[in-house]
Motif scaffolding. Structure first.
Motif, PDB file in Angstrom:
ATOM      1  N   ALA A 143       0.830  -1.202   0.000  1.00 20.64           N
ATOM      2  CA  ALA A 143       0.000   0.000   0.000  1.00 20.64           C
ATOM      3  C   ALA A 143       0.866   1.254   0.000  1.00 20.64           C
ATOM      4  O   ALA A 143       0.573   2.238  -0.700  1.00 20.64           O
ATOM      5  N   GLU A 144       1.961   1.224   0.760  1.00 17.63           N
ATOM      6  CA  GLU A 144       2.889   2.367   0.772  1.00 17.63           C
ATOM      7  C   GLU A 144       3.535   2.543  -0.596  1.00 17.63           C
ATOM      8  O   GLU A 144       3.714   3.671  -1.077  1.00 17.63           O
ATOM      9  N   PHE A 145       3.870   1.438  -1.224  1.00 10.18           N
ATOM     10  CA  PHE A 145       4.455   1.480  -2.559  1.00 10.18           C
ATOM     11  C   PHE A 145       3.467   2.084  -3.564  1.00 10.18           C
ATOM     12  O   PHE A 145       3.833   2.883  -4.425  1.00 10.18           O
ATOM     13  N   MET A 146       2.194   1.728  -3.428  1.00 10.29           N
ATOM     14  CA  MET A 146       1.178   2.244  -4.344  1.00 10.29           C
ATOM     15  C   MET A 146       0.967   3.742  -4.153  1.00 10.29           C
ATOM     16  O   MET A 146       0.614   4.443  -5.100  1.00 10.29           O
ATOM     17  N   ARG A 147       1.149   4.247  -2.939  1.00 11.00           N
ATOM     18  CA  ARG A 147       1.074   5.694  -2.739  1.00 11.00           C
ATOM     19  C   ARG A 147       2.084   6.396  -3.642  1.00 11.00           C
ATOM     20  O   ARG A 147       1.784   7.410  -4.275  1.00 11.00           O
ATOM     21  N   ILE A 148       3.305   5.864  -3.681  1.00  9.10           N
ATOM     22  CA  ILE A 148       4.357   6.473  -4.494  1.00  9.10           C
ATOM     23  C   ILE A 148       3.994   6.386  -5.976  1.00  9.10           C
ATOM     24  O   ILE A 148       4.165   7.343  -6.740  1.00  9.10           O
ATOM     25  N   GLU A 149       3.452   5.239  -6.392  1.00 11.14           N
ATOM     26  CA  GLU A 149       3.060   5.065  -7.790  1.00 11.14           C
ATOM     27  C   GLU A 149       1.990   6.071  -8.203  1.00 11.14           C
ATOM     28  O   GLU A 149       2.097   6.733  -9.236  1.00 11.14           O
ATOM     29  N   VAL A 150       0.947   6.175  -7.382  1.00 10.64           N
ATOM     30  CA  VAL A 150      -0.146   7.087  -7.711  1.00 10.64           C
ATOM     31  C   VAL A 150       0.328   8.539  -7.656  1.00 10.64           C
ATOM     32  O   VAL A 150      -0.047   9.365  -8.495  1.00 10.64           O
ATOM     33  N   ALA A 151       1.182   8.861  -6.661  1.00  7.14           N
ATOM     34  CA  ALA A 151       1.716  10.218  -6.555  1.00  7.14           C
ATOM     35  C   ALA A 151       2.506  10.589  -7.808  1.00  7.14           C
ATOM     36  O   ALA A 151       2.360  11.693  -8.349  1.00  7.14           O
ATOM     37  N   ALA A 152       3.333   9.673  -8.281  1.00  7.00           N
ATOM     38  CA  ALA A 152       4.121   9.936  -9.489  1.00  7.00           C
ATOM     39  C   ALA A 152       3.212  10.091 -10.709  1.00  7.00           C
ATOM     40  O   ALA A 152       3.475  10.909 -11.598  1.00  7.00           O
TER      41      ALA A 152
ATOM     42  N   SER B 135       4.507  15.869  -0.537  1.00  7.54           N
ATOM     43  CA  SER B 135       3.165  16.450  -0.588  1.00  7.54           C
ATOM     44  C   SER B 135       2.225  15.595  -1.436  1.00  7.54           C
ATOM     45  O   SER B 135       1.051  15.423  -1.098  1.00  7.54           O
ATOM     46  N   PHE B 136       2.730  15.024  -2.523  1.00  7.65           N
ATOM     47  CA  PHE B 136       1.898  14.160  -3.354  1.00  7.65           C
ATOM     48  C   PHE B 136       1.666  12.808  -2.685  1.00  7.65           C
ATOM     49  O   PHE B 136       0.582  12.225  -2.796  1.00  7.65           O
ATOM     50  N   ILE B 137       2.689  12.293  -2.006  1.00  5.35           N
ATOM     51  CA  ILE B 137       2.505  11.028  -1.288  1.00  5.35           C
ATOM     52  C   ILE B 137       1.506  11.211  -0.149  1.00  5.35           C
ATOM     53  O   ILE B 137       0.640  10.355   0.088  1.00  5.35           O
ATOM     54  N   ASP B 138       1.601  12.332   0.545  1.00  2.00           N
ATOM     55  CA  ASP B 138       0.655  12.604   1.633  1.00  2.00           C
ATOM     56  C   ASP B 138      -0.763  12.760   1.116  1.00  2.00           C
ATOM     57  O   ASP B 138      -1.739  12.398   1.783  1.00  2.00           O
ATOM     58  N   LEU B 139      -0.901  13.329  -0.088  1.00  2.00           N
ATOM     59  CA  LEU B 139      -2.228  13.422  -0.703  1.00  2.00           C
ATOM     60  C   LEU B 139      -2.853  12.034  -0.817  1.00  2.00           C
ATOM     61  O   LEU B 139      -4.023  11.830  -0.458  1.00  2.00           O
ATOM     62  N   CYS B 140      -2.077  11.088  -1.312  1.00  3.11           N
ATOM     63  CA  CYS B 140      -2.592   9.719  -1.452  1.00  3.11           C
ATOM     64  C   CYS B 140      -2.857   9.092  -0.081  1.00  3.11           C
ATOM     65  O   CYS B 140      -3.834   8.361   0.094  1.00  3.11           O
ATOM     66  N   ALA B 141      -1.973   9.379   0.886  1.00  6.96           N
ATOM     67  CA  ALA B 141      -2.140   8.795   2.224  1.00  6.96           C
ATOM     68  C   ALA B 141      -3.410   9.293   2.897  1.00  6.96           C
ATOM     69  O   ALA B 141      -4.055   8.549   3.645  1.00  6.96           O
TER      70      ALA B 141
ATOM     71  N   GLY C 286       9.211   1.725  -9.337  1.00  5.05           N
ATOM     72  CA  GLY C 286       8.656   0.397  -9.133  1.00  5.05           C
ATOM     73  C   GLY C 286       8.071  -0.257 -10.359  1.00  5.05           C
ATOM     74  O   GLY C 286       7.350  -1.237 -10.254  1.00  5.05           O
ATOM     75  N   SER C 287       8.381   0.275 -11.557  1.00  9.37           N
ATOM     76  CA  SER C 287       7.740  -0.248 -12.760  1.00  9.37           C
ATOM     77  C   SER C 287       8.234  -1.643 -13.121  1.00  9.37           C
ATOM     78  O   SER C 287       7.649  -2.294 -13.974  1.00  9.37           O
TER      79      SER C 287
END
Length: 941
Positions: free
Chosen positions: A481-490, A747-753, A856-857
């Motif tokens: 789930a933490e990894f997906m935050r980074i993916e969605v943020a990117a 800031s983008f990762i926190d948005l997803c969190a 993570g691609s």
């Protein structure tokens, strides 16, 4: 490129020369398998791990074929069988030969007797047991409705691609389906020896990955040639245009245009001229799909260029931004990405860094957002070779060059610096995001192993169903789930900040978001009963009072009848122009004839290498016979037609008009018949019954889940996420270069969190109330993956025994067959090398760069799911030659349309010039009957 040496070694990307294969003895093979099983808890087929042997030309002990030979022999025989089975689907007896659940006039067909073993296996194991369809009744649905409908459609003999001189959608789907089925069977069914191996080039994966990465160079101001044009909208200036009395100022965008071997030029274009370019392209290339022109944007951007000091962009700080209010004092995004929306009046001219020691020079960049969005629009057009080579594009990019003064050159320099800074900060963003993702590599590897092992997907969704919060999941799933935050943020960063067209996309998303009445939508979803509503609508459209036609049938019939009448008007006009009822009547008789009779005429035209029109008109199968005068007239028109198409000559064109009218008339007759056949299908009672059954099977279970899971609450959650996302993106657009990129990423990762719990709650609620539906879906997916990884339970293909048996009974000549197999291997090697060179040339021409992958691609590989990477590459090679046909050609003059069609064909041949040609296979084809018997046994479970 096509003149490859037979035994030439492979040259790696680093310049070193390597042989095509490295050696792996059978003992090493077993050791490698043992270590693999310890590392990855999934039983891969041994054929997946063999990559090379000490001597690739020597079969292993006890074998008659090498690993490569048996793989490419298997592949060729499977390819021929798949092609045959896909083509047989058009037959009216295809389903009867499937076996259960379809009925057959010959009684029940056993799996070992099926003429279509591959399609039968896919249907039984991966179609019939699909959730929803597994509840369909054998007689009521499969036999009395679906089989009747498909056989009725096959009996209509709707025209093919050859009849219409164009690649129909059905033809494209058939080609894609054939390649996908072939990929599935080649990857899924192993050989018995365990020595099966494929051709591998060490650099192929690197090249193909780079070919799909446009990297950051697509936004670079310089050095990004596209189809021969290196274009950048380098600056913006104001021009004064006198109207009736007064002068009016307008923005003019300065284009810097480079072409190989020619001096650089600058041209000035106003926004309206971009609109005129799009209109001219529509006229010059009718039917071509063009990107939309960006909306006019008159906002300016203020940039603060650093006057000195060190850069703290490499700071490793990652302070969370959660719970903080938007801070407009910074201006980090002045030089980053797109969407620079602040005007000069809102820009602070005295921004202070923590040190407070840097001075800044403030510049207002006029229409900066518009500049980068128009650059994205222009480069998107240039990506299409046909558009790039058009006269409209050439005139737009080279007409009326201008000379720039010192002030304009200074503006170009400042905007170039902004472009470079944007690219640098994009690199920083992705690098920091990748660094965060790499910290999770250990956990992601454990997660990958959990997923690829048996029932991995089922276990994952079972845990989601059981645990109410992300914090309750096992550690590996929490890290995922933490990894997906980074993916969605990117992804959000890439869409709304990193691209040239990001401002346009961001503004469009905000407009759409502002127009949606989320509160009203939530209440409608909450209190309405969509199952009853859809059922009522369906009853309204499908009801047949007193046995008359339903409303749906009337609607479809009206549309089809309008089409038939429209074709009839064109037909009447053409018949009048031809002025010979006999010729028109023979074409009409052909279009209405039985398929067998049509095939006779088509075969005559192909064998005699003449046009189908000539074959139809000279045929005695359709009365009356032509008189000598009519034959001479048709022949002269045919000769004039060919000359007119190949040479633009008005005199020849006049003589060719008769043949042009005849070709158009046959096309109109064919399409009119297609409409009539579709109308008859719509009016059959079984069509409505099938549609109602499909609705009941697929729609009602989803509606039950939707109602019980309280999906309406998710409307509010999505609205809140969109509001928050727009605030975060707006803030990022206004931040300055001095801001810490770590905080931007955070800031983008926190948005997803902040919103991941709402999303997880939605998935959790759906799973709780799914009545086992999603568990069945996961089981269905895992059934496909299990086939790809382990093969069918019926066994393996013993290609050595097949080949040895055929040699022993003199069914094939061993030397000829081995020579054919080796020729196939050599062709595959040369073809891979040719495509590799083409890919590398494309990368060089487009300035494609690697190293900008999404974080993570590469977590999952195709081999994790039983698909060999080289087989996937071959699928791409096979499907790259498909061409798109435009319906706009119908409105063109027949001679012009034919000339255009031939030009497309020549262009396709030119682009594929040098591609190795597949060798003729005649001896190995003799193995097909024995191979089919073996294949039936393997797939008979």
């Amino acid at each position: 490129m096509g003149d490859l040496k037979k035994d030439a070694p492979v040259k790696s990307l680093d310049g070193s020369v390597q042989p095509l294969n490295k050696s792996l003895s059978p003992s090493m093979h077993s050791v490698k398998n043992a270590s693999l099983k310890k590392t990855l808890p999934v039983r891969l087929k041994p054929t997946r791990t063999v990559s090379s042997r000490k001597d690739k030309d020597t079969p292993p002990p006890g074998q008659i074929l090498t690993g490569r030979q048996e793989h490419y022999l298997k592949r060729e025989l499977i390819s021929q069988q798949v092609g045959y089975e896909i083509s047989e689907l058009a037959s009216t007896t295809a389903l009867q030969r499937f076996g259960a659940p379809f009925r057959s006039e010959y009684g029940e067909v056993a799996p070992v007797d099926s003429d279509l073993p591959i399609l039968r296996y896919i249907f039984v194991h991966h179609v019939r047991n699909f959730p929803f369809l597994d509840q369909a009744r054998e007689k009521e649905f499969w036999q009395d409705k679906l089989q009747v409908f498909l056989e009725s459609f096959a009996n209509k003999h709707v025209s093919s691609s050859e009849d219409r001189l164009e690649e129909t959608k059905r033809r494209k789907l058939a080609i894609k389906a054939q390649k996908l089925v072939e990929l599935m069977m080649v990857s899924g069914i192993p050989t018995a020896s365990g020595y099966e191996e494929r051709i591998r080039f060490s650099e192929l994966e690197v090249v193909d990955r780079g070919a799909n990465e446009q990297g950051l160079l697509v936004n670079a101001p310089e050095g990004n040639p596209i189809n021969g044009w290196d274009v950048n909208i380098a600056g913006v200036r104001t021009t004064s245009v006198k109207r009736t009395v007064r002068y009016h100022q307008h923005a003019e965008f300065i284009l810097r245009v480079k072409r190989s071997g020619k001096p650089d030029i600058y041209v000035g274009r106003r926004y309206g001229e971009f609109a005129k370019l799009r209109k001219r392209l529509r006229i010059e290339l009718p039917g071509k799909v063009l990107p939309p022109l960006p909306r006019k944007n008159k906002s300016s951007t203020t940039s603060s260029l650093l006057g000195g000091g060190d850069d703290d962009a490499s700071s490793v700080s990652s302070v969370s931004t959660q719970g903080t209010a938007p801070d407009d004092s910074g201006s980090f995004r002045n030089l980053v990405g797109m969407g620079h929306r602040r005007s000069a009046s809102r820009q602070s001219t005295s921004s202070a860094r923590a040190s407070g020691e840097l001075s800044r020079e403030v510049h207002t960049l006029y229409r900066e957002d518009q500049r980068v969005s128009l650059r994205a629009f222009l480069r998107t057009l240039l990506q299409n070779e046909q558009l790039a080579n058009s006269k409209a594009m050439s005139d737009f990019l080279t007409g009326k060059p201008v000379k720039l003064n010192e002030e304009e050159m200074g503006d170009i320099q400042r905007r170039t610096e902004m472009d470079e800074k944007r690219m640098e900060e994009q690199r920083q963003f992705y690098e920091i995001a990748r660094q965060r993702a790499r910290e999770l590599d250990v956990y992601m590897e454990k997660f990958r192993r959990d997923i690829v092992e048996r029932n991995g997907l089922t276990k994952l969704f079972a845990e989601i169903k059981e645990k109410e919060k992300i914090e309750d999941l096992t550690l590996e799933y929490q890290k995922f789930a933490e990894f997906m935050r980074i993916e969605v943020a990117a992804t959000i960063y890439h869409l709304f900040l990193a691209e040239d067209n990001s401002p346009e996309l961001f503004a469009q998303a905000k407009r759409i978001h502002s127009m949606i009445p989320y509160t009203a939508l939530k209440q409608v979803i909450r209190f309405a009963n969509p199952a009853l509503v859809m059922s009522g609508v369906l009853d309204l459209f499908l009801a047949q009072p007193f046995g008359s036609r339903s409303l749906a049938q009337r609607v479809f019939a009206m549309a089809l009848n309008d089409g038939i009448k429209s074709f009839q008007k064109s037909i009447d006009s053409l018949v009048t122009k031809i002025n010979d009822p006999v010729l028109a009547d023979k074409l009409k008789r052909f279009s209405d004839a039985e398929e067998d009779m049509k095939n006779v005429i088509r075969n005559e035209a192909a064998s005699d290498q003449i046009d189908l029109i000539v074959a139809i008109l000279r045929s005695e199968l359709f009365a009356p016979e032509l008189t000598p005068e009519q034959i001479g007239k048709v022949f002269n028109a045919y000769v004039a037609w060919n000359n007119a198409v190949e040479n633009v000559d008005d005199e020849m064109k006049q003589g060719a008009q008769l043949f042009a009218y005849l070709k158009q008339l046959l096309k109109m007759y064919t399409r009119q018949r297609d409409k009539a056949m579709m109308l008859s299908v719509i009016e059959e009672p079984v069509t409505l019954q099938l549609f109602r059954d499909l609705f009941t099977i697929f729609y009602e279970p989803l509606i039950r889940v939707y109602k019980s899971a309280n999906v309406y609450n998710s409307v509010t959650d999505f609205s809140a996420f969109a509001d928050d996302m727009f605030v975060v993106v707006d803030k990022a657009q206004r931040q300055d270069v001095s801001a810490d990129p770590n905080q931007t990423v955070q800031s983008f990762i926190d948005l997803c969190a902040r919103h991941e719990h709402n999303f997880y709650k939605f998935v959790h609620e759906v799973h709780i109330h799914d009545n086992g539906l999603f568990g069945q879906l996961m089981g269905w997916l895992e059934g496909i993956l299990e086939f790809l990884r382990l093969g069918p339970s019926g066994g393996k293909l013993d290609m050595n025994a097949l080949f040895q048996g055929a040699v022993d009974v003199n069914q094939v000549n061993k030397d000829k067959a081995v020579a054919e197999i080796n020729a196939l291997i050599k062709w595959q090697e040369e073809r891979k090398k040719w495509h590799q060179d083409k890919t590398r040339q494309k990368m060089a021409a487009e300035g494609t760069a690697s190293g900008t992958e999404a974080p993570g691609s590469t977590t999952f590989k195709s081999s994790d799911f039983g698909l060999d990477q080289s087989d996937l590459q071959d699928l791409n090679y096979s499907s790259s030659g498909s061409s798109d046909e435009s319906n706009a050609d119908e409105d063109l003059d027949p001679i012009v349309a034919e000339r255009k069609r031939r030009a497309k064909k020549q262009d396709h041949l030119r682009r594929n010039a040098g591609e190795p040609v597949k060798p003729e296979v005649t001896e190995c084809v003799k193995l097909q009957p024995s191979f089919l018997a073996m294949l039936r046994m393997v797939l008979a479970d």
